[in-house]
Design a protein around this motif. Sequence first.
Motif, PDB file in Angstrom:
ATOM      1  N   ASN A 110       0.817  -1.214   0.000  1.00  0.00           N
ATOM      2  CA  ASN A 110       0.000   0.000   0.000  1.00  0.00           C
ATOM      3  C   ASN A 110       0.856   1.271   0.000  1.00  0.00           C
ATOM      4  OD1 ASN A 110      -2.727  -1.133   0.198  1.00  0.00           O
ATOM      5  ND2 ASN A 110      -2.063  -1.862   2.209  1.00  0.00           N
ATOM      6  N   ASP A 111       2.159   1.109   0.161  1.00  0.00           N
ATOM      7  CA  ASP A 111       3.081   2.241   0.256  1.00  0.00           C
ATOM      8  C   ASP A 111       3.499   2.684  -1.143  1.00  0.00           C
ATOM      9  OD1 ASP A 111       5.148   4.021   0.657  1.00  0.00           O
ATOM     10  OD2 ASP A 111       6.258   2.744   2.056  1.00  0.00           O
ATOM     11  N   ARG A 112       3.042   3.843  -1.573  1.00  0.00           N
ATOM     12  CA  ARG A 112       3.344   4.337  -2.916  1.00  0.00           C
ATOM     13  C   ARG A 112       4.838   4.596  -3.101  1.00  0.00           C
ATOM     14  NH1 ARG A 112      -1.105   6.368  -5.814  1.00  0.00           N
ATOM     15  NH2 ARG A 112      -2.821   4.899  -5.502  1.00  0.00           N
ATOM     16  N   ASP A 113       5.524   4.989  -2.040  1.00  0.00           N
ATOM     17  CA  ASP A 113       6.976   5.210  -2.147  1.00  0.00           C
ATOM     18  C   ASP A 113       7.694   3.896  -2.450  1.00  0.00           C
ATOM     19  OD1 ASP A 113       6.776   7.931  -1.709  1.00  0.00           O
ATOM     20  OD2 ASP A 113       7.093   7.762   0.456  1.00  0.00           O
ATOM     21  N   LEU A 114       7.245   2.821  -1.829  1.00  0.00           N
ATOM     22  CA  LEU A 114       7.817   1.506  -2.119  1.00  0.00           C
ATOM     23  C   LEU A 114       7.610   1.153  -3.587  1.00  0.00           C
ATOM     24  CD1 LEU A 114       8.948  -1.339  -1.395  1.00  0.00           C
ATOM     25  CD2 LEU A 114       6.590  -1.986  -0.844  1.00  0.00           C
ATOM     26  N   VAL A 118     -10.148  -4.129   0.806  1.00  0.00           N
ATOM     27  CA  VAL A 118     -10.253  -3.605  -0.559  1.00  0.00           C
ATOM     28  C   VAL A 118      -9.035  -2.763  -0.924  1.00  0.00           C
ATOM     29  CG1 VAL A 118     -11.606  -2.115  -2.088  1.00  0.00           C
ATOM     30  CG2 VAL A 118     -12.771  -3.725  -0.561  1.00  0.00           C
ATOM     31  N   LYS A 119      -8.572  -1.960   0.020  1.00  0.00           N
ATOM     32  CA  LYS A 119      -7.377  -1.147  -0.238  1.00  0.00           C
ATOM     33  C   LYS A 119      -6.176  -2.016  -0.588  1.00  0.00           C
ATOM     34  CE  LYS A 119      -4.254   2.128   2.079  1.00  0.00           C
ATOM     35  NZ  LYS A 119      -3.929   2.804   3.365  1.00  0.00           N
ATOM     36  N   THR A 120      -5.951  -3.065   0.213  1.00  0.00           N
ATOM     37  CA  THR A 120      -4.761  -3.909   0.040  1.00  0.00           C
ATOM     38  C   THR A 120      -4.899  -4.851  -1.144  1.00  0.00           C
ATOM     39  OG1 THR A 120      -4.377  -3.816   2.426  1.00  0.00           O
ATOM     40  CG2 THR A 120      -3.221  -5.540   1.193  1.00  0.00           C
ATOM     41  N   ASN A 121      -6.045  -5.515  -1.232  1.00  0.00           N
ATOM     42  CA  ASN A 121      -6.200  -6.559  -2.241  1.00  0.00           C
ATOM     43  C   ASN A 121      -6.568  -6.028  -3.619  1.00  0.00           C
ATOM     44  OD1 ASN A 121      -5.731  -8.149  -0.043  1.00  0.00           O
ATOM     45  ND2 ASN A 121      -7.629  -9.328  -0.163  1.00  0.00           N
ATOM     46  N   VAL A 122      -7.248  -4.896  -3.677  1.00  0.00           N
ATOM     47  CA  VAL A 122      -7.722  -4.398  -4.968  1.00  0.00           C
ATOM     48  C   VAL A 122      -6.929  -3.172  -5.430  1.00  0.00           C
ATOM     49  CG1 VAL A 122      -9.724  -3.646  -6.308  1.00  0.00           C
ATOM     50  CG2 VAL A 122     -10.036  -5.246  -4.396  1.00  0.00           C
ATOM     51  N   ASN A 123      -6.905  -2.122  -4.602  1.00  0.00           N
ATOM     52  CA  ASN A 123      -6.266  -0.873  -5.024  1.00  0.00           C
ATOM     53  C   ASN A 123      -4.767  -1.036  -5.236  1.00  0.00           C
ATOM     54  OD1 ASN A 123      -8.426   0.903  -2.699  1.00  0.00           O
ATOM     55  ND2 ASN A 123      -8.866   0.165  -4.760  1.00  0.00           N
ATOM     56  N   ALA A 124      -4.090  -1.720  -4.303  1.00  0.00           N
ATOM     57  CA  ALA A 124      -2.645  -1.924  -4.453  1.00  0.00           C
ATOM     58  C   ALA A 124      -2.348  -2.833  -5.642  1.00  0.00           C
ATOM     59  CB  ALA A 124      -2.058  -2.508  -3.174  1.00  0.00           C
ATOM     60  N   ASP A 181      -2.131  -0.781  -8.738  1.00  0.00           N
ATOM     61  CA  ASP A 181      -0.828  -0.108  -8.825  1.00  0.00           C
ATOM     62  C   ASP A 181       0.246  -1.071  -9.337  1.00  0.00           C
ATOM     63  OD1 ASP A 181      -1.923   2.252  -7.842  1.00  0.00           O
ATOM     64  OD2 ASP A 181      -1.425   1.785  -5.761  1.00  0.00           O
ATOM     65  N   LEU A 182       0.176  -2.322  -8.903  1.00  0.00           N
ATOM     66  CA  LEU A 182       1.149  -3.308  -9.362  1.00  0.00           C
ATOM     67  C   LEU A 182       0.938  -3.671 -10.832  1.00  0.00           C
ATOM     68  CD1 LEU A 182       1.262  -5.543  -6.184  1.00  0.00           C
ATOM     69  CD2 LEU A 182       3.249  -4.428  -7.219  1.00  0.00           C
ATOM     70  N   LEU A 183      -0.312  -3.668 -11.273  1.00  0.00           N
ATOM     71  CA  LEU A 183      -0.575  -3.884 -12.696  1.00  0.00           C
ATOM     72  C   LEU A 183       0.048  -2.767 -13.538  1.00  0.00           C
ATOM     73  CD1 LEU A 183      -4.282  -5.123 -12.830  1.00  0.00           C
ATOM     74  CD2 LEU A 183      -2.294  -6.316 -13.759  1.00  0.00           C
ATOM     75  N   GLU A 184      -0.049  -1.549 -13.051  1.00  0.00           N
ATOM     76  CA  GLU A 184       0.555  -0.415 -13.767  1.00  0.00           C
ATOM     77  C   GLU A 184       2.078  -0.574 -13.802  1.00  0.00           C
ATOM     78  OE1 GLU A 184      -0.836   1.917 -15.447  1.00  0.00           O
ATOM     79  OE2 GLU A 184      -2.938   1.612 -14.900  1.00  0.00           O
ATOM     80  N   ASN A 242     -11.961  -9.014 -11.999  1.00  0.00           N
ATOM     81  CA  ASN A 242     -12.651  -8.111 -12.924  1.00  0.00           C
ATOM     82  C   ASN A 242     -11.699  -7.036 -13.448  1.00  0.00           C
ATOM     83  OD1 ASN A 242     -15.054  -9.502 -12.563  1.00  0.00           O
ATOM     84  ND2 ASN A 242     -15.768  -8.162 -10.924  1.00  0.00           N
ATOM     85  N   LEU A 243     -10.865  -6.513 -12.559  1.00  0.00           N
ATOM     86  CA  LEU A 243      -9.873  -5.517 -12.960  1.00  0.00           C
ATOM     87  C   LEU A 243      -8.885  -6.124 -13.953  1.00  0.00           C
ATOM     88  CD1 LEU A 243      -8.822  -2.616 -12.382  1.00  0.00           C
ATOM     89  CD2 LEU A 243      -7.428  -3.614 -10.558  1.00  0.00           C
ATOM     90  N   SER A 244      -8.489  -7.335 -13.696  1.00  0.00           N
ATOM     91  CA  SER A 244      -7.532  -8.016 -14.579  1.00  0.00           C
ATOM     92  C   SER A 244      -8.096  -8.170 -15.984  1.00  0.00           C
ATOM     93  CB  SER A 244      -7.184  -9.395 -14.015  1.00  0.00           C
ATOM     94  OG  SER A 244      -6.517  -9.281 -12.782  1.00  0.00           O
ATOM     95  N   ARG A 245      -9.359  -8.547 -16.093  1.00  0.00           N
ATOM     96  CA  ARG A 245      -9.972  -8.722 -17.413  1.00  0.00           C
ATOM     97  C   ARG A 245      -9.940  -7.419 -18.204  1.00  0.00           C
ATOM     98  NH1 ARG A 245     -13.675 -12.008 -14.266  1.00  0.00           N
ATOM     99  NH2 ARG A 245     -13.435 -14.205 -14.866  1.00  0.00           N
TER     100      ARG A 245
END
Length: 335
Positions: free
Chosen positions: A78-82, A113-119, A122-125, A170-173
Amino acid sequence: MRYIDDDLDNKTILITGGAGFIGSNLAFYFQENHPDAKVVIVDSFRSGEKLSNGNLKSFGHFKNLIGFRGEIISGDINDRDLLLNLELNYKFDYIFHEAAISDTTALEQDLMVKTNVNAYKDLLELAIKHNANMIYASSAATYGNAASPQIVGREAPQNVYGFSKLCMDNLSREYMQNSNISIVGLRYFNVYGPREYFKNTTASMVLQFGHQILLGKNPRLFEDSDKILRDFIYIEDIIQANIKAMNPKKSGIYNVGTGKARSFQDIVDILQRELGTTLSCEYIPNPFIGSYQFHTEADIASTKEALDYEPKFEMEDGIKAYISEIKRVFEEEVK
């Protein structure tokens, strides 16, 4: 066992959640079979922080990585700096995303949701920027109480964990349609095997029953446990699926199970045979009737087709392969 012939020399592999159960097994697979690949682990590791249900927020443990010679980074996805550090200072070829809030009984919907979906987004990007193929952990929890066999496309999650994993799928698709990398989601069924001990009470019943028996305690099962069936899968077959997902025939969401449902009674019976015990089972009322899956069985036809996946371990084979580790952990951590 080596599952691909690809040359991974000079390839860089990121494993999130690499100090956890499946992530650490992946790390050692690469170290043993592709020693010239560079493996980078990111894990938040465990602290004293707990969820409201009393379970640890993170199960990552240094003991799962004793003997690992790659790079280890302690950090939270969840750490954007990381994530910026990973983007700017590395060039990944493959990303195995195993990090998650994985406790199915967790009540913190916001954190889940923050950890499993939103992060994950970011990893997909990050994967797209690095042109890195993405392999990530989905879950059979997406199916909830859906009838067996569980088939991709027939989801009905019953908890926020399953919901979050379905959101990832769903995001992956969406990303599959708009990117050039391959993206594979693997819906794990009931996994057991080495390096799961530090999951504590969320470790498999194979391990928990094994330790009950080694303590000389009568195994305690719910009533009608011979009729409570799950698709139990040994860790080696999970690793096989992950490795074969590195370069799939087609991006997609795939079940990873054996395709066979076995009972909790089967687990105890096989363990007793392997351990040479004849303890009597104690049967207790099941307090989870109405909120409990009584049958899971993965439909793995598409997994076989897209990943050339073929489960190698029947439950008898998996427990037999696992038994020496069950004993070792008992002697070193439990006794």
